[in-house]
Design a protein around this motif. Structure first.
Motif, PDB file in Angstrom:
ATOM      1  N   VAL A 263     -19.839  -2.721 -29.481  1.00  0.00           N
ATOM      2  CA  VAL A 263     -20.627  -3.499 -29.148  1.00  0.00           C
ATOM      3  C   VAL A 263     -21.033  -3.430 -27.960  1.00  0.00           C
ATOM      4  N   LEU A 264     -20.501  -2.798 -26.791  1.00  0.00           N
ATOM      5  CA  LEU A 264     -21.171  -2.854 -25.401  1.00  0.00           C
ATOM      6  C   LEU A 264     -21.709  -1.727 -25.194  1.00  0.00           C
ATOM      7  N   PRO A 265     -22.110  -1.556 -23.954  1.00  0.00           N
ATOM      8  CA  PRO A 265     -23.126  -0.691 -23.537  1.00  0.00           C
ATOM      9  C   PRO A 265     -21.742   0.579 -22.563  1.00  0.00           C
ATOM     10  N   ARG A 266     -22.191   1.753 -22.887  1.00  0.00           N
ATOM     11  CA  ARG A 266     -20.746   2.960 -22.402  1.00  0.00           C
ATOM     12  C   ARG A 266     -21.515   4.130 -22.586  1.00  0.00           C
ATOM     13  N   LYS A 283     -19.209  -6.682 -13.878  1.00  0.00           N
ATOM     14  CA  LYS A 283     -20.810  -7.724 -13.595  1.00  0.00           C
ATOM     15  C   LYS A 283     -21.539  -6.853 -14.842  1.00  0.00           C
ATOM     16  N   THR A 284     -22.108  -5.787 -14.899  1.00  0.00           N
ATOM     17  CA  THR A 284     -23.325  -5.798 -15.193  1.00  0.00           C
ATOM     18  C   THR A 284     -23.192  -5.206 -16.606  1.00  0.00           C
ATOM     19  N   THR A 285     -22.259  -5.193 -17.299  1.00  0.00           N
ATOM     20  CA  THR A 285     -22.290  -4.842 -18.940  1.00  0.00           C
ATOM     21  C   THR A 285     -20.860  -5.289 -19.480  1.00  0.00           C
ATOM     22  N   GLY A 340     -11.736  -5.467 -18.704  1.00  0.00           N
ATOM     23  CA  GLY A 340     -11.460  -6.694 -18.607  1.00  0.00           C
ATOM     24  C   GLY A 340     -12.606  -7.147 -19.101  1.00  0.00           C
ATOM     25  N   ARG A 341     -13.628  -6.231 -19.800  1.00  0.00           N
ATOM     26  CA  ARG A 341     -14.907  -6.555 -20.935  1.00  0.00           C
ATOM     27  C   ARG A 341     -14.136  -7.336 -22.256  1.00  0.00           C
ATOM     28  N   THR A 342     -15.437  -8.148 -23.103  1.00  0.00           N
ATOM     29  CA  THR A 342     -15.176  -9.040 -23.759  1.00  0.00           C
ATOM     30  C   THR A 342     -15.826  -7.736 -25.514  1.00  0.00           C
TER      31      THR A 342
END
Ligand code: G3I
Length: 371
Positions: A263-266, A283-285, A340-342
């Motif tokens: 669901v995150l930008p890639r 920080k931004t995504t 480190g993203r959720t």
């Protein structure tokens, strides 16, 4: 007040009851449903996720437990304790136990790719190592593993051969050799080729040419696995259908082996960026560190409904659908391509509670035509 609000929202989004239907009971006959397990899920340290597995799935895959680094860290020194527990867990619960994987270019110890006396790895040595590893691992679980991912990710996205150490040392027939070794070690086990992004026509064509080649040589191959590491938007429905139709057209079954929805930008650049750039992207995504908002939760549920609608439509071509993990806490997508993203790619949240996406899948399965 906050707690009350959260529970109202979740109810509105139709979170399934813990004693609701079991996915495995809703699947059409002949179509297995499963998930990749961590060691903690196998041995019960992650008890909540383990309960989900026992309740909902009739097949399991080992996320990392049967890879070469896990089973043969040094030449001829085999470490099967965790893998043994994984296979025993599946057997105790009457599940189809999948082996993942015998040949890959990742999670393979450095020694396996080293040539003798500092020279590049030669064909004979590479084949001997492959044979010894496959014979030991597939042989140990003979009669207990339902099917093996024999070779993983042998092609680039443009359809060219991935220049792995195996390919460079042995040549393209390393694949036929590996399948032959696996079949000799466990003649009853199904044998699979497993890869990602088969919605790309050039890559799909290369994989299916390989299937044709193996079949022409009389080498056993039962199915091709499309991993199914997908996003909310891609691949499109028609692209997913083309994967399933074309695999079936090559005379083997299709499987979705590592399903999740990012669901995150890639972007492709993220994967190979340096640490500093990745830290910027973090920080931004990392858009939803404190929880997935309702709108995205619904979007994820709609995407899963779409995917399962397509899989049901093509059920005669498919034998298995496996999620790459059980809960969002476990997912590799929390660390890839940006550490480190959720992320929220699965059907159960970080507390192993069913998400609206689980209810969406249940609804689609329930609405499927009578079996
Ligand atoms: O075990 C070590 C641990 O001791 C250490 O503290 C920690 C620090 O990073 O790393 C741990 O190893 C990690 C391992 O997973 C176990 O958690 C590795 O760094 C990490 O690279 C490894 O990632 C796995 C990845 O394959 C490796 O490429 C993921 O969990 C796993 O989900 C992923 O699965 C692959 C499939 O096998 C093939 N298809 C793609 C899929 C996603 O990449």
């Amino acid at each position: 007040m906050k707690v009350f609000f959260a529970s109202v929202v979740l109810t509105a989004l139709a979170v399934p009851a813990a004693d609701g239907p079991r996915l495995k009971d809703l699947m059409p006959p002949g179509l297995l449903i499963g998930a990749a397990l961590s060691g903690a899920q196998v041995d019960g340290r992650d008890a909540a996720a383990q309960a989900v597995v026992v309740r909902h799935f009739d097949t399991i895959s080992p996320e990392n437990l049967l890879k070469w680094t896990s089973t043969e860290p040094e030449p001829g020194r085999f470490t099967f304790e965790a893998a043994d527990r994984y296979v025993a867990f599946g057997q105790a619960n009457g599940m189809a136990v999948i082996g993942h994987n015998l040949v890959w270019h990742q999670q393979t110890p450095r020694w396996a790719f080293e040539g003798k006396d500092g020279r590049p790895l030669d064909r004979e040595t590479a084949l001997a190592r492959l044979r010894a590893h496959i014979t030991a691992v597939a042989g140990r679980y003979k009669g207990r593993i339902h099917g093996w991912d024999v070779v993983n990710e042998a092609f680039e996205n443009d359809g060219s051969w991935r220049q792995t150490p195996w390919f460079k040392a042995i040549g393209p027939d390393y694949i036929a050799q590996a399948f032959t070794f696996a079949h000799e070690a466990d003649p009853q086990a199904e044998l699979y080729y497993n890869d990602f992004d088969l919605y790309l026509p050039a890559k799909r064509k290369a994989v299916l040419a390989l299937v044709g080649d193996l079949r022409a040589k009389g080498v056993r191959i039962d199915a091709v696995g499309e991993q199914g590491h997908w996003s909310l938007q891609a691949p499109k429905a028609a692209e997913i259908e083309a994967i399933l139709d074309d695999i079936a057209g090559a005379g083997v079954k299709a499987m979705i082996t590592e399903l999740d929805v990012d669901v995150l930008p890639r972007t492709p650049e993220m994967e190979h960026a340096d640490a500093a750039r990745k830290a910027e992207w973090l920080k931004t995504t990392n858009l939803y560190p404190a929880g997935l908002p309702d709108a995205q939760q619904e979007q994820l549920a709609r995407r899963y409904a779409e995917v399962f609608g397509l899989l049901l439509k093509h059920r005669s071509q498919l034998t298995r659908v496996t999620f790459w993990g059980v809960t969002d806490a476990q997912s590799w997508l929390n660390g890839f391509p940006i550490p480190g993203r959720t992320n929220y790619p699965l059907l159960w949240d970080r507390q192993a509670r069913g998400k609206p996406a689980l209810q969406a899948v249940i609804d689609v399965l329930k609405a499927a035509p009578a079996r």
